[in-house]
Structure formats: C-alpha cells, structure tokens
Scaffold this active site. Structure first.
Site, PDB file in Angstrom:
ATOM      1  CD  GLU A  18      -3.163  -0.758   0.474  1.00  0.00           C
ATOM      2  OE1 GLU A  18      -3.128   0.269  -0.310  1.00  0.00           O
ATOM      3  OE2 GLU A  18      -3.704  -1.319   0.262  1.00  0.00           O
ATOM      4  CB  SER A  19       2.648   2.990   2.415  1.00  0.00           C
ATOM      5  OG  SER A  19       2.555   2.468   3.059  1.00  0.00           O
TER       6      SER A  19
END
Length: 473
Positions: free
Chosen positions: A321-322
């Site tokens: 995700e990040s």
C-alpha cells in the site's frame, strides 16, 4: 475393531479395487511372491501411527516459521498422511544425500524435497509418480559477465550441492568439456551457494528452475544464464527393497489429487504469484525491512493480536500500500500506511490516517471485514487472497468477478480461477453485464501477487530469525 486395524482394512480394500485399473500384475506378484521377511511397510506405518517424511529445509519444500509449518512438500505430505489416517512427522536432513539414506535405512518412509527422478538415483530408490517438471539452469550474479554456453563455464568458480542431480549433470558434461571445474558443498542448503554468488565468493551454480524462481525474491541479484537440461520429473523417493503396498498407495494418492484438482491447487498456492513479481522491487523491499519496518513492528503485532491475522501478512499488505511510509498519499486522496479512504477511516473511528498505530489497526479490521463477507465454504488460503483483492478493488467488484468465473465454468471459490477473470472487469463485453460495472481488474491481481511475495520474504526472514521480535525486548 481397533482404529489402526480398521484403517488397514480400508486401505488394503482400496488397493484391491485398483486391480481393474492396471494393478493386476502387481497383485499377481504379491500372491506368487514368497512371504516377506519384514512386515508390510503399510502395516508398519499404521501401527506406528505416523508418516515420516525426510526433507530439506527450503522455501521450495518445507520450513518452519514460529511453530507453523509451510511448504509445497509439506502440503502434499499432509494430504497423504490424512489419506492414511496417521499423523505427519517431517524429518529435515542436512545433506541432499541424506534424503536417500533416510528412506534406505528406514529412518523415513518417504523423501520429499523437490527431488529430480534421475536414472542413476532409480538404481537405489523407487520413485513415485512425477508431480512437477523442472529444468536445470545456470545461475550467475547480475553485473557480471553472463555465461551463454557450456563452454563459458570454463574458468568460472562453479559450486553445486554435493550428491545433487546438478553434480551428476556436470560429471556428464565433464567428458565433453574437461576444462570445466567445479566444487561441491556438503550442505543441502542451496541458499548458502546463492549467498556466495551474491557475495562474489563464487561465480555460478546450477539449480532447478522452480528453486530459482522462489529464491530470486530473496536474492534479486541472481540471474539465469541458460538451461542445461530438458524438463525433468520431480517425484517422491521411497525405499527400493520394500513391498509394493506402500508404493501403490503413493501412486493412488497422486492420482486422486490430480483428478480432484487438489494437486494443481497446491502448486498454485506456492507458485502462481511468482511470474508476475517485480524482482527489481525486491532490492527496495529488503532495504526497507532494515530501515522502515523495525519501528512499525509493535503496531503490526498489536493489530495481529486484535484480529487474529498474521502480523507478517499485515506488514506485507502495508508495504504494498505505502512502502511503509506513514505520510503516503495517492492521487485519489487515500493516505497513510494502509491507504485508507476518508469514508473507511470514519467508519473505523480513525482520527488521523497518518498515525501508524491507527492506520495499521484500521487496515487489519477492514481486511477482517472483507474476509468475513466471503462464504464460509471457501477455505484458506483462497479466503485470504480474495479478502485482499476485495480490500483493493472493493467487495462488489470481487463478487462480479466470481459471477463471471461461474458463468465461464470456473470455480468461483478458488482464487486462481477468480484471479484469471478479474481483468475482464475492464472489458466492456463483460463489465456491462455486471452489477458494479467497470473496474481496473488487473490491479488486484498484481496487488495480491506482490503481497504474497512480500509475505513469503518476511516468513523466510522470520524463519531464520532475521526479523526483530519486539515481544522479547
């Protein structure tokens, strides 16, 4: 009737039923052969109540992570033990040659470690049916000269596992290429040789294609130069001097799981995410494990305790995700470690999406919410892969893909089948006839594939105690 006796009667009955399927010659041999000096091997296993399987610790075959056993060979052996109605005992050995010694001297009933069924090995052990095919490939380090032919191996420091089929291949090549030399490593651990290539302590090795595919995630510097062999069969090894009772059941078991699709599902579980994985990204992932993961570990562990999920799965998900950046923001406005939308954050009571503790726990809770929506009949790990896809693309779009899967005659309860149909959500011929319409269906396929590879790497490191255990600090 005692349980072992009942199970013995069932298994023997099953073997006799196979007579009409090509085992008549075997039955005639049994009845005409003299009484064996030792008890039937099947009877020994049932009396013992345990199936002993010799193996090598490897991500390709079997390894243990925090008291959880993992691996393709482990899954296959588990199914066979269930068929026999006995418990399973995995027996790891140090050297590849020890696998064959274990079954020959009776320390193990089966050797299962991605073993190539070669003619020379068939002189000392019996093989079960092949369940995989691999090619032997030359491996070298990136940023060094690529060997393109067998002759190019001359002058290189080549190291292979002692007693392996790779050593057999080099010995055969030595007759035509006497200028090639190599050394052998007594340990059956191919990782030590791969590490030596990365550290420039050796130049090249030979390994099976499936082993290379798995380990390139752990050693992204590795490259394949060329193939040395045609596809070769992988099979279990059994003692050559025992009766046919047990050997026949091994064939029966693999025929059953082939016919039911279980064998393919096991293979898919361990290999389907490998071809799409971005090896270049592995460099950054390994670096970020050292620089970004440590301060986040307590939050992942707390979220795991609250939800029952594996913290390594949550960490793999957060990286996808990040890249473990708490201040990450996408062009669409989702933000934080778990890339939460405003709506999801509000529903889960998150005040600050960039707070690592809040973001990780909320992401874990949302993943559990997705998993709880999936029909209870869907088993793991398909259940988790589908939940991850729903986290990425939305529950409605996942359901649309499952419906398309069913319409095309696939199994909507299998991730591998749904995965293949998700891209159709961007095809107007299909999405116009779905409830939730268009979606970028290839994204969740890549999303789940990457998470699975990150998760494998974290499991591999945890199994070698290369990850910080914050609970002990």
């Amino acid at each position: 009737m005692a349980q072992p006796e009942r199970r013995r009667e069932q298994l023997w009955t099953g073997l006799f039923v196979l007579a009409g399927a090509g085992v008549l010659a075997w039955l005639l041999w049994v009845f005409e052969a003299p009484e064996p000096e030792r008890p039937f091997q099947l009877d020994e296993i049932l009396e013992r109540g345990t199936l002993r399987v010799a193996t090598i610790n490897s991500p390709v075959t079997y390894f243990n992570v925090q008291d959880r056993e993992i691996g393709l060979e482990y899954d296959l052996a588990t199914g066979f033990a269930e068929k026999l109605g006995v418990s399973l005992e995995m027996v790891p050995v140090e050297r590849f040659a020890d696998l064959f010694e274990a079954v020959t001297r009776g320390a193990a009933d089966v050797a299962a470690a991605s073993i190539t069924a070669t003619t020379s090995r068939a002189e000392s052990v019996r093989f079960g049916p092949p369940y995989q095919a691999v090619t032997q490939q030359v491996v070298y380090r990136s940023e060094t000269r690529r060997p393109r032919t067998i002759a190019d191996l001359a002058g290189l420091r080549v190291s292979v596992i002692e007693g392996s089929s790779y050593a057999e291949t080099l010995e055969a090549l030595g007759e035509s290429y006497p200028e090639i030399s190599w050394s052998t490593a007594a340990s059956g651990d191919i990782e030590s040789i791969f590490a030596a290539i990365v550290d420039r302590r050796t130049d090249a090795t030979i390994a099976d294609s499936n082993i290379i595919a798995v380990h390139q995630r752990f050693f992204p510097e590795l490259r394949t130069a060329f193939s040395l062999t045609e596809p070769q069969p992988i099979a279990w090894a059994l003692a050559a001097d025992r009766d046919d009772s047990f050997h026949g059941l091994v064939f029966e078991y693999f025929a059953e799981i082939e016919a039911t699709g279980r064998l393919e599902r096991i293979r898919q579980r361990h290999t389907s995410h490998l071809p799409t994985y971005d090896l270049v990204n592995t460099h950054y992932f390994r670096r970020h494990i050292e620089t970004r993961l440590r301060p986040l570990l307590p939050y992942f562990e707390v979220a795991a305790q609250r939800t029952g999920l594996d913290w390594k799965l949550l960490a793999a998900m957060a990286y996808q995700e990040s890249h473990w950046r708490a201040d990450a923001v996408s062009p669409t406005g989702v933000r934080g470690l778990m890339m939460l939308t405003r709506r999801t954050a509000r529903e889960l009571g998150v005040e600050d999406r960039e707070d690592p503790r809040e973001s990780i726990l909320a992401g874990a809770l949302y993943l559990v919410r997705m998993r709880n929506k999936i029909p209870a009949r869907i088993e793991e790990p398909d259940r988790t892969w589908m939940a991850l896809a729903a986290y990425n693309i939305g529950w409605g779009h996942l359901e649309d893909a499952r419906i398309i899967t069913q319409r095309q005659g696939g199994d909507p309860d299998r991730w591998s089948a749904v995965r293949d149909r998700l891209p159709l959500l961007s095809d107007p011929d299909w999405y116009r006839n779905t409830r939730f319409g268009y979606a970028r269906g290839r994204e969740p396929v890549r999303y789940v594939s990457n998470i699975r590879s990150y998760y494998d790497i974290l499991n591999w490191k945890a199994g070698r105690q290369q990850l910080v255990n914050t609970s002990s600090e």
